[in-house]
Design a protein around this motif. Structure first.
Motif, PDB file in Angstrom:
ATOM      1  N   SER A   1      68.370  74.335  26.345  1.00  0.00           N
ATOM      2  CA  SER A   1      67.235  74.386  25.421  1.00  0.00           C
ATOM      3  C   SER A   1      66.076  75.207  25.967  1.00  0.00           C
ATOM      4  CB  SER A   1      66.734  72.973  25.146  1.00  0.00           C
ATOM      5  OG  SER A   1      66.188  72.426  26.343  1.00  0.00           O
ATOM      6  N   GLY A   2      66.163  75.621  27.231  1.00  0.00           N
ATOM      7  CA  GLY A   2      65.034  76.341  27.844  1.00  0.00           C
ATOM      8  C   GLY A   2      64.065  75.405  28.530  1.00  0.00           C
ATOM      9  N   ILE A   3      64.264  74.099  28.378  1.00  0.00           N
ATOM     10  CA  ILE A   3      63.336  73.137  28.983  1.00  0.00           C
ATOM     11  C   ILE A   3      63.561  73.053  30.486  1.00  0.00           C
ATOM     12  CG2 ILE A   3      63.094  70.612  29.210  1.00  0.00           C
ATOM     13  CD1 ILE A   3      62.786  70.603  26.147  1.00  0.00           C
ATOM     14  N   GLY A   4      62.474  73.075  31.237  1.00  0.00           N
ATOM     15  CA  GLY A   4      62.565  72.980  32.685  1.00  0.00           C
ATOM     16  C   GLY A   4      61.350  72.272  33.242  1.00  0.00           C
ATOM     17  N   ARG A   5      61.104  72.418  34.545  1.00  0.00           N
ATOM     18  CA  ARG A   5      59.952  71.744  35.160  1.00  0.00           C
ATOM     19  C   ARG A   5      58.649  72.202  34.503  1.00  0.00           C
ATOM     20  NH1 ARG A   5      61.910  72.373  41.416  1.00  0.00           N
ATOM     21  NH2 ARG A   5      63.819  71.185  41.087  1.00  0.00           N
ATOM     22  N   GLY A   6      57.798  71.242  34.206  1.00  0.00           N
ATOM     23  CA  GLY A   6      56.515  71.570  33.579  1.00  0.00           C
ATOM     24  C   GLY A   6      56.593  71.688  32.070  1.00  0.00           C
ATOM     25  N   SER A   7      57.771  71.431  31.505  1.00  0.00           N
ATOM     26  CA  SER A   7      57.916  71.492  30.044  1.00  0.00           C
ATOM     27  C   SER A   7      57.565  70.150  29.413  1.00  0.00           C
ATOM     28  CB  SER A   7      59.365  71.804  29.666  1.00  0.00           C
ATOM     29  OG  SER A   7      59.742  73.105  30.026  1.00  0.00           O
ATOM     30  N   ILE A   8      57.135  70.241  28.170  1.00  0.00           N
ATOM     31  CA  ILE A   8      57.030  69.061  27.306  1.00  0.00           C
ATOM     32  C   ILE A   8      57.966  69.282  26.135  1.00  0.00           C
ATOM     33  CG2 ILE A   8      55.575  68.287  25.395  1.00  0.00           C
ATOM     34  CD1 ILE A   8      53.318  67.840  27.162  1.00  0.00           C
ATOM     35  N   SER A   9      58.688  68.227  25.730  1.00  0.00           N
ATOM     36  CA  SER A   9      59.308  68.284  24.403  1.00  0.00           C
ATOM     37  C   SER A   9      58.560  67.292  23.524  1.00  0.00           C
ATOM     38  CB  SER A   9      60.801  67.953  24.466  1.00  0.00           C
ATOM     39  OG  SER A   9      61.002  66.626  24.904  1.00  0.00           O
TER      40      SER A   9
ATOM     41  N   ASP B   1      56.676  77.284  22.778  1.00  0.00           N
ATOM     42  CA  ASP B   1      57.629  78.410  22.920  1.00  0.00           C
ATOM     43  C   ASP B   1      58.103  78.945  21.572  1.00  0.00           C
ATOM     44  OD1 ASP B   1      59.753  76.813  22.001  1.00  0.00           O
ATOM     45  OD2 ASP B   1      61.032  77.222  23.730  1.00  0.00           O
ATOM     46  N   GLY B   2      57.851  78.221  20.495  1.00  0.00           N
ATOM     47  CA  GLY B   2      58.104  78.727  19.148  1.00  0.00           C
ATOM     48  C   GLY B   2      59.567  78.760  18.714  1.00  0.00           C
ATOM     49  N   VAL B   3      60.487  78.439  19.622  1.00  0.00           N
ATOM     50  CA  VAL B   3      61.909  78.570  19.266  1.00  0.00           C
ATOM     51  C   VAL B   3      62.706  77.281  19.487  1.00  0.00           C
ATOM     52  CG1 VAL B   3      61.944  81.065  19.713  1.00  0.00           C
ATOM     53  CG2 VAL B   3      62.514  79.474  21.572  1.00  0.00           C
TER      54      VAL B   3
END
Ligand SMILES: [Fe+2]
Length: 421
Positions: free
Chosen positions: A346-354, A402-404
């Motif tokens: 999904s592109g999510i990594g450290r420092g990401s929020i979902s 991230d818009g996507v």
């Protein structure tokens, strides 16, 4: 926190005379200390008694503090979002940012605000009169000085600061590992879940943490202990209820003396620290729902954490979560460390929020379920805030989007952006 503590100089009986024992310029020997009750819910809940050198009501000036951009806009069109918090602070910005005035609003509603800040300089003295704060230290280290004493803080710490506690943040300067703070500001109190506590407030046996895991302020802490003059005029930045965006307003009070004037205190209300590595995860043969991971609660929201753990051990278990529709809440996951199995691809990594809003069923990205079969351990580290009212995006939330992400489940089906026609 029904965990009684006493520090410094207090009289044997509450609300009785407590006098300065030693010779000094002001207060003089024999002068009375000024007792302040700091109590929640009027006089009907936890409280502490603080003994001040100077009258705690004294203010020599007051002016407006413009508390940054707290405007929010609805999550519309309603989509799940991936916000990249590490994009919010460039290295050159960190030097001039402090942990109080530099906070940027990511998400918020009428109950709670989630902010992010990477401070490189000391904050002013600060008091949040709207609610408790739970500040998660994502990276780096520093010191929090409070009227109750000082707290050394580092990676993985939840720093819980009760409403109206005067304090300041001092980051340890580091170019390679600056202090990174994920700030949860409640409009209410933040406390361990009631179901973890006895009717008198002690942590019960099934709680994933207990009193021994909490770190308390080291006090008392007086102006001279930090190299300041006791009668040094000092500004205190006050966040309080008002008519600004989010119902927040700011005022700067000038005190004619230093706020660290508490010679002793006792009671059950004080700031404390809990480190996420002391959370003992609850595991099972099949998937455990998020309430098994809860660490704190506030009014209309909860905080949970997902820590490294053995995962589901039924022979046919699927270790990643099932798809779920939290019909009553928005879910905000902050990914701190490790590999987050359910979000692979999904592109999510450290420092990401979902942000997974109510009304949208969410779950593992395509392929993640199959990939998790037979896995015995997850090394993920994440902090989750679930709110019962919808969250809106703050300026930092919009900037970090991230818009996507909304399209990450639709591989082979076209993107979510194309679906509005
Ligand atoms: Fe979820």
């Amino acid at each position: 926190m029904a965990h009684y503590q006493a520090m410094g100089s207090i009289p044997p009986k509450r609300h009785t005379q407590h006098r300065v024992p030693q010779e000094g310029r002001r207060p003089r020997q024999g002068d009375l200390y000024y007792e302040e009750l700091m109590g929640e819910e009027g006089f009907s809940s936890d409280s502490s008694l603080l003994y001040h050198r100077y009258i705690p009501s004294t203010v020599s000036g007051a002016r407006e503090w413009v508390v940054g951009d707290l405007a929010t806009s609805p999550n519309q069109p309603l989509v799940p979002r991936h916000l990249k918090l590490h994009d919010l602070f460039a290295e050159q910005d960190i030097r001039t940012t402090d942990a109080v005035t530099g906070r940027r609003l990511v998400l918020g509603n009428g109950d709670v605000r989630i902010l992010y800040v990477v401070p490189g300089q000391d904050s002013p003295w600060y008091r949040n009169a709207i609610g408790d704060e739970c500040v998660y230290v994502e990276r780096g280290s520093g010191r929090v000085e409070t009227v109750f004493g000082s707290l050394e803080v580092g990676e993985g710490d939840y720093v819980v600061i009760p409403r109206a506690t005067t304090h300041r943040w001092l980051p340890k300067r580091s170019r390679s590992n600056p202090l990174r703070l994920y700030v949860v500001e409640a409009n209410s109190h933040i406390a361990p879940p009631k179901r973890y506590l006895s009717r008198y407030g002690q942590f019960l046996e099934h709680s994933p943490y207990c009193e021994r895991d909490l770190r308390l302020p080291v006090g008392p802490l007086l102006a001279e202990d930090i190299g300041a003059e006791p009668e040094e005029p000092t500004n205190v930045y006050l966040k309080h209820r008002g008519t600004g965006p989010g119902g927040v307003a700011g005022t700067i009070h000038t005190l004619p003396f230093h706020p660290l004037d508490v010679v002793g205190w006792d009671g059950c209300l004080y700031p404390y620290v809990f480190n996420i590595s002391d959370y003992e995860p609850i595991t099972g043969r099949i998937h455990q729902p998020p309430p098994a991971h809860q660490v704190f609660e506030g009014w209309n929201f909860v905080i949970c954490n997902f820590v490294p753990r053995k995962v589901d051990y039924h022979p046919l278990a699927i270790p990643v979560p099932y798809y779920h529709s939290n019909v009553d809440s928005d879910e905000v996951m902050f990914y701190v460390d490790g590999d987050y199995e359910a979000r692979k691809g999904s592109g999510i990594g450290r420092g990401s929020i979902s942000l997974h809003p109510g009304g949208h069923p969410h779950g593992p990205q395509p392929g993640a379920m199959e990939a998790s079969l037979g896995v015995e351990r997850f090394d993920e580290l994440a902090v989750m805030v679930d709110t019962f009212r919808p969250l809106e995006l703050g300026e930092a939330g919009r900037a970090a989007d991230d818009g996507v992400y909304a399209s990450s489940w639709s591989r082979g089906w076209g993107s979510a952006d194309e679906s509005d026609d």
